[in-house]
Design a protein around this motif. Structure first.
Motif, short mmCIF file in Angstrom:
data_model
loop_
_atom_site.label_atom_id
_atom_site.label_comp_id
_atom_site.label_asym_id
_atom_site.label_seq_id
_atom_site.Cartn_x
_atom_site.Cartn_y
_atom_site.Cartn_z
N ARG A 32 0.83 -1.20 0.00
CA ARG A 32 0.00 0.00 0.00
C ARG A 32 0.87 1.25 0.00
N ARG A 33 1.93 1.24 0.79
CA ARG A 33 2.83 2.40 0.82
C ARG A 33 3.57 2.58 -0.50
N ASN A 34 4.01 1.47 -1.08
CA ASN A 34 4.71 1.55 -2.37
C ASN A 34 3.78 2.08 -3.46
N ASP A 35 2.54 1.65 -3.44
CA ASP A 35 1.56 2.15 -4.42
C ASP A 35 1.31 3.64 -4.20
N GLY A 36 1.24 4.06 -2.95
CA GLY A 36 1.02 5.47 -2.64
C GLY A 36 2.21 6.32 -3.04
N GLU A 37 3.41 5.83 -2.84
CA GLU A 37 4.62 6.59 -3.22
C GLU A 37 4.73 6.71 -4.73
N SER A 38 4.39 5.65 -5.45
CA SER A 38 4.48 5.72 -6.92
C SER A 38 3.41 6.67 -7.46
N ALA A 39 2.28 6.74 -6.82
CA ALA A 39 1.24 7.67 -7.28
C ALA A 39 1.66 9.09 -7.01
N VAL A 40 2.30 9.35 -5.90
CA VAL A 40 2.75 10.70 -5.56
C VAL A 40 3.89 11.11 -6.48
#
Length: 86
Positions: free
Chosen positions: A73-81
């Motif tokens: 979830r954090r990796n997906d959030g960082e890639s979106a940011v």
């Protein structure tokens, strides 16, 4: 091995004791009763330990799954940011 040594040493001790249990009573060798209760306690301790270990392993497995989900979830959030800032 301890039980075998206990039985061997207890074979020389011929004293009998009256043992009352729930529905009946009987006379048994003291050494035999001591070995029986020692082994019963040993088996009970092994069962309790096994239950505790299995419970800890299940807890560890569920926590690892939660950790992997959180990392994804954090990796997906960082890639979106990082994708928005480009």
């Amino acid at each position: 091995m301890l039980a075998a040594v206990g039985l061997t040493l207890g074979a020389e001790n011929g004293s009998y004791v009256r043992f009352n249990f729930l529905l009946a009573q009987g006379e048994y060798r003291l050494s035999s009763l001591m070995v029986f209760w020692f082994l019963s306690g040993f088996v009970l301790a092994w069962l309790m330990s096994a239950f505790w270990i299995v419970r800890l392993r299940m807890t560890r497995r569920s926590l690892r799954k939660q950790l992997v989900k959180e990392q994804h979830r954090r990796n997906d959030g960082e890639s979106a940011v990082s994708g928005r800032n480009d």
